[in-house]
Motif scaffolding. Structure first.
Motif, PDB file in Angstrom:
ATOM      1  N   LEU A 173      -8.647  -7.072  -6.197  1.00  0.00           N
ATOM      2  CA  LEU A 173      -9.104  -7.761  -5.076  1.00  0.00           C
ATOM      3  C   LEU A 173      -7.712  -7.906  -4.026  1.00  0.00           C
ATOM      4  N   VAL A 174      -6.550  -8.229  -4.662  1.00  0.00           N
ATOM      5  CA  VAL A 174      -5.362  -8.349  -3.914  1.00  0.00           C
ATOM      6  C   VAL A 174      -4.743  -7.109  -3.361  1.00  0.00           C
ATOM      7  N   VAL A 175      -4.726  -6.123  -3.877  1.00  0.00           N
ATOM      8  CA  VAL A 175      -4.198  -4.880  -3.644  1.00  0.00           C
ATOM      9  C   VAL A 175      -5.298  -4.095  -2.588  1.00  0.00           C
ATOM     10  N   GLY A 176      -6.482  -4.245  -2.908  1.00  0.00           N
ATOM     11  CA  GLY A 176      -7.540  -3.443  -2.341  1.00  0.00           C
ATOM     12  C   GLY A 176      -7.731  -2.070  -2.386  1.00  0.00           C
ATOM     13  N   PHE A 177      -8.834  -1.503  -1.778  1.00  0.00           N
ATOM     14  CA  PHE A 177      -8.972   0.083  -1.802  1.00  0.00           C
ATOM     15  C   PHE A 177      -8.209   0.640  -0.551  1.00  0.00           C
ATOM     16  N   PRO A 178      -7.471   1.706  -0.799  1.00  0.00           N
ATOM     17  CA  PRO A 178      -7.747   2.724  -2.091  1.00  0.00           C
ATOM     18  C   PRO A 178      -6.483   2.310  -2.844  1.00  0.00           C
ATOM     19  N   ARG A 179      -5.723   1.289  -2.664  1.00  0.00           N
ATOM     20  CA  ARG A 179      -4.304   1.248  -3.548  1.00  0.00           C
ATOM     21  C   ARG A 179      -4.734   0.832  -4.852  1.00  0.00           C
ATOM     22  N   VAL A 180      -5.907   0.234  -5.063  1.00  0.00           N
ATOM     23  CA  VAL A 180      -6.217  -0.115  -6.406  1.00  0.00           C
ATOM     24  C   VAL A 180      -6.355   1.203  -7.469  1.00  0.00           C
ATOM     25  N   VAL A 181      -6.520   2.313  -6.868  1.00  0.00           N
ATOM     26  CA  VAL A 181      -6.539   3.436  -7.673  1.00  0.00           C
ATOM     27  C   VAL A 181      -5.278   3.994  -8.042  1.00  0.00           C
ATOM     28  N   PRO A 182      -4.034   3.930  -7.385  1.00  0.00           N
ATOM     29  CA  PRO A 182      -2.743   4.035  -7.841  1.00  0.00           C
ATOM     30  C   PRO A 182      -2.372   2.853  -8.767  1.00  0.00           C
ATOM     31  N   MET A 183      -2.877   1.667  -8.547  1.00  0.00           N
ATOM     32  CA  MET A 183      -2.534   0.547  -9.330  1.00  0.00           C
ATOM     33  C   MET A 183      -3.005   0.617 -10.686  1.00  0.00           C
TER      34      MET A 183
END
Length: 242
Positions: A173-183
């Protein structure tokens, strides 16, 4: 430059004191399972100093990079929450509702009103984190059942528990999409690196290693989220995201 650094250090030290206080007082001792004690728990004094240094350094860095802005304050609050969650997970193997519920409320309000990321991207990150990490959890349960069916001494805990699903969903929720994928990808590599580091330390200090020792996975999730939160574009580009 000196004034922002001094003010940032003072704010970070104050937040560090608050995090240490909450880490001492929030975990209910009677809810900590005997088998869930962290295998490597640093002395409390060392933890206190480490938390103060991390948050003071983060506050100074954000102050110099972004100045006294809303986004700098938001990032500092998130990092403080991450540190609190990591300390409690390491020391008690717990993800507390008393921490996660206010954290989710803050994140939802921040996403809706700060403009840092789009609300739909935040919800997509939430959903992807929930789906992927629930799959991790279910695979862990299957593995646990498989191992216990073949062991005389059952394993009582897996490395990836339901609390880690909650942590990962919050971070999504904090980093959001699309950065949740590399997270999520970074989480896997960091988790493997921390497990290897624990193995090496245990082999050096104890000169033996026991299989199926439960290690807290929360710090890997939270560290991955920190990387995407603070250096999102650079980290995302490493994995082909934006």
């Amino acid at each position: 430059m000196l004034l922002p650094s001094v003010l940032g250090a003072l704010v970070g030290l104050a937040l560090g004191g608050l995090v240490n206080l909450l880490a001492d007082r929030l975990p209910p001792r009677d809810e900590v399972p005997a088998h869930a004690t962290a295998p490597l728990t640093a002395p409390r004094a060392l933890r206190i100093v480490a938390v103060e240094i991390v948050l003071a350094g983060t506050a100074v860095y954000l102050g110099l990079r972004e100045g006294f802005t809303v986004f700098a304050a938001v990032n500092l609050i998130y990092i403080s929450l991450f540190v609190l969650m990591a300390v409690i997970d390491i020391e008690h193997r717990l993800v507390l509702r008393s921490v996660m519920l206010p954290a989710f409320v803050f994140a939802l309000l921040e996403v809706l009103f700060s403009g840092r990321i789009r609300p739909l991207d935040a919800l997509a990150g939430f959903a992807i984190g929930q789906i992927v990490l629930t799959a991790f959890y279910l695979l862990g349960e299957v593995y646990l059942h498989f191992i216990n069916a073949r062991r005389g001494q059952p394993v009582e805990e897996v490395a990836f528990g339901s609390g880690d699903v909650t942590l990962g969903t919050f971070c999504g929720l904090v980093v959001g999409f699309p950065r949740v994928v590399p997270m999520l990808i970074a989480m896997i590599f960091i988790g493997a690196g921390l497990a290897l580091l624990f193995l090496l330390v245990r082999l050096i200090l104890v000169r033996r290693y026991e299989v199926h020792i439960p290690l807290p996975y929360g710090p890997a999730i939270l560290l991955a989220a920190t990387l995407l939160l603070l250096w999102g574009p650079a980290v995302a580009r490493l994995f082909g995201a934006r």
